[in-house]
Write an enzyme that holds these catalytic residues in place. Structure first.
Site, PDB file in Angstrom:
ATOM      1  N   LEU A 111       0.887  -1.158   0.000  1.00 35.80           N
ATOM      2  CA  LEU A 111       0.000   0.000   0.000  1.00 35.80           C
ATOM      3  C   LEU A 111       0.926   1.209   0.000  1.00 35.80           C
ATOM      4  O   LEU A 111       1.888   1.246   0.775  1.00 35.80           O
ATOM      5  CB  LEU A 111      -0.890   0.014   1.248  1.00 35.80           C
ATOM      6  CG  LEU A 111      -2.067  -0.965   1.276  1.00 35.80           C
ATOM      7  CD1 LEU A 111      -2.743  -0.915   2.644  1.00 35.80           C
ATOM      8  CD2 LEU A 111      -3.081  -0.660   0.178  1.00 35.80           C
ATOM      9  N   ASP A 112       0.644   2.198  -0.851  1.00 33.47           N
ATOM     10  CA  ASP A 112       1.542   3.346  -0.901  1.00 33.47           C
ATOM     11  C   ASP A 112       1.424   4.180   0.374  1.00 33.47           C
ATOM     12  O   ASP A 112       0.555   3.956   1.214  1.00 33.47           O
ATOM     13  CB  ASP A 112       1.307   4.191  -2.160  1.00 33.47           C
ATOM     14  CG  ASP A 112      -0.055   4.878  -2.188  1.00 33.47           C
ATOM     15  OD1 ASP A 112      -0.448   5.487  -1.166  1.00 33.47           O
ATOM     16  OD2 ASP A 112      -0.740   4.824  -3.229  1.00 33.47           O
ATOM     17  N   MET A 113       2.305   5.143   0.499  1.00 37.25           N
ATOM     18  CA  MET A 113       2.414   5.937   1.724  1.00 37.25           C
ATOM     19  C   MET A 113       1.106   6.620   2.109  1.00 37.25           C
ATOM     20  O   MET A 113       0.802   6.790   3.290  1.00 37.25           O
ATOM     21  CB  MET A 113       3.525   6.970   1.553  1.00 37.25           C
ATOM     22  CG  MET A 113       3.820   7.798   2.776  1.00 37.25           C
ATOM     23  SD  MET A 113       5.247   8.876   2.506  1.00 37.25           S
ATOM     24  CE  MET A 113       5.388   9.638   4.131  1.00 37.25           C
ATOM     25  N   TYR A 114       0.315   7.013   1.110  1.00 37.15           N
ATOM     26  CA  TYR A 114      -0.895   7.790   1.380  1.00 37.15           C
ATOM     27  C   TYR A 114      -2.152   6.933   1.437  1.00 37.15           C
ATOM     28  O   TYR A 114      -3.250   7.451   1.599  1.00 37.15           O
ATOM     29  CB  TYR A 114      -1.039   8.890   0.326  1.00 37.15           C
ATOM     30  CG  TYR A 114       0.181   9.784   0.282  1.00 37.15           C
ATOM     31  CD1 TYR A 114       0.418  10.708   1.295  1.00 37.15           C
ATOM     32  CD2 TYR A 114       1.122   9.665  -0.737  1.00 37.15           C
ATOM     33  CE1 TYR A 114       1.551  11.507   1.291  1.00 37.15           C
ATOM     34  CE2 TYR A 114       2.252  10.472  -0.761  1.00 37.15           C
ATOM     35  CZ  TYR A 114       2.471  11.379   0.254  1.00 37.15           C
ATOM     36  OH  TYR A 114       3.600  12.164   0.257  1.00 37.15           O
ATOM     37  N   ARG A 199      -5.132   4.635  -8.160  1.00 35.78           N
ATOM     38  CA  ARG A 199      -4.763   6.042  -8.334  1.00 35.78           C
ATOM     39  C   ARG A 199      -4.569   6.390  -9.809  1.00 35.78           C
ATOM     40  O   ARG A 199      -4.984   7.456 -10.274  1.00 35.78           O
ATOM     41  CB  ARG A 199      -3.502   6.361  -7.529  1.00 35.78           C
ATOM     42  CG  ARG A 199      -3.724   6.258  -6.022  1.00 35.78           C
ATOM     43  CD  ARG A 199      -2.547   6.785  -5.227  1.00 35.78           C
ATOM     44  NE  ARG A 199      -2.759   6.576  -3.799  1.00 35.78           N
ATOM     45  CZ  ARG A 199      -3.476   7.373  -3.025  1.00 35.78           C
ATOM     46  NH1 ARG A 199      -4.056   8.457  -3.534  1.00 35.78           N
ATOM     47  NH2 ARG A 199      -3.625   7.117  -1.727  1.00 35.78           N
TER      48      ARG A 199
END
Length: 248
Positions: A111-114, A199
């Site tokens: 999962l990306d940082m955001y 995204r």
């Protein structure tokens, strides 16, 4: 060890390393390319090298951890953590946050940082790889909040897949959860989980993501976990899932 040398009809050395829980199979391949892996004292340089369990495999001169039964944890990854063991930018990572709570583990995908929500962690690199592979057809569920009004009918065409900048994204199911005046919550189901897939797709259609939460990965969901909490999947549940669904 010469390029392409085969140690009998064993398994690939990268797979063997992943089974030890030291890293993922992908990371093991990178270690081989960097000359960090040895078999009986000889450096491995061929990614396809196969090895029998009786041979001594070392990484940086150190023996592999003793293999143990596969284990799996559910972690509610909060926003702000990077899903990597070491971040060159020095940002806080999932694994540093969990270092005192868990043994050596690898993540099932990222999962990306955001992004936040369910991140599966395991001590078995090959289990992680199996759960990640598109051919396993494991569905990932997300709640996504975007800015503005969403034409869900327009997005329903994504069920047939879409090509964006040369990348093919297969069937994506998008449903409307709640439409407000300035925001919209969507329920999105993926079966591939490519890098930053949601995204990229939302950006392609002109939508700005305000919040992205993974709620479910295969049969495993967030349950009552709160951000930062981690809980092990009972061994009986994991064993049943592996034998019933992953070994069809």
């Amino acid at each position: 060890m010469n390029q392409g040398q085969d140690q009998g009809q064993g398994e690939r050395v990268s797979k063997h390393i992943a089974r030890s829980g030291l890293c993922s199979r992908r990371e093991a391949d990178r270690w081989i390319e960097k000359g960090r892996v040895q078999i009986d004292g000889k450096t491995v340089i061929a990614l396809g090298t196969r090895v029998k369990s009786a041979l001594q495999i070392t990484v940086d001169g150190k023996s592999l951890p003793q293999q143990s039964a596969p284990r799996l944890w559910r972690f509610y990854k909060p926003v702000g953590l990077v899903t990597t063991h070491k971040d060159p930018e020095g940002r806080p990572t999932v694994f540093s946050a969990l270092a005192k709570k868990l043994p050596r583990v690898v993540s099932v995908g990222r999962l990306d940082m955001y992004s936040e929500g369910l991140l599966l962690l395991t001590n078995d690199g090959m289990l992680a790889r199996t759960l990640e592979l598109p051919k396993s057809k494991i569905k990932r569920h997300y709640r996504v909040c975007v800015e503005g009004h969403v034409d869900v009918e327009k997005l329903s065409a994504l069920k047939k897949g879409i090509d964006i900048e040369g990348v093919r994204y297969e069937g994506i199911h998008i449903g409307l959860e709640k439409q407000k005046k300035n925001t919209c919550w969507l329920h999105i189901i993926l079966q591939e989980g490519k890098n930053r897939e949601i995204r990229r797709i939302m950006t392609f259609f002109g939508y700005t993501i305000l919040k992205l939460i993974r709620t479910k990965y295969g049969p495993f969901d967030l349950g009552n976990l709160k951000p930062g909490e981690v809980e092990e999947v009972p061994s009986a549940v994991l064993d049943d899932y592996i034998s019933r669904d992953l070994r069809k």
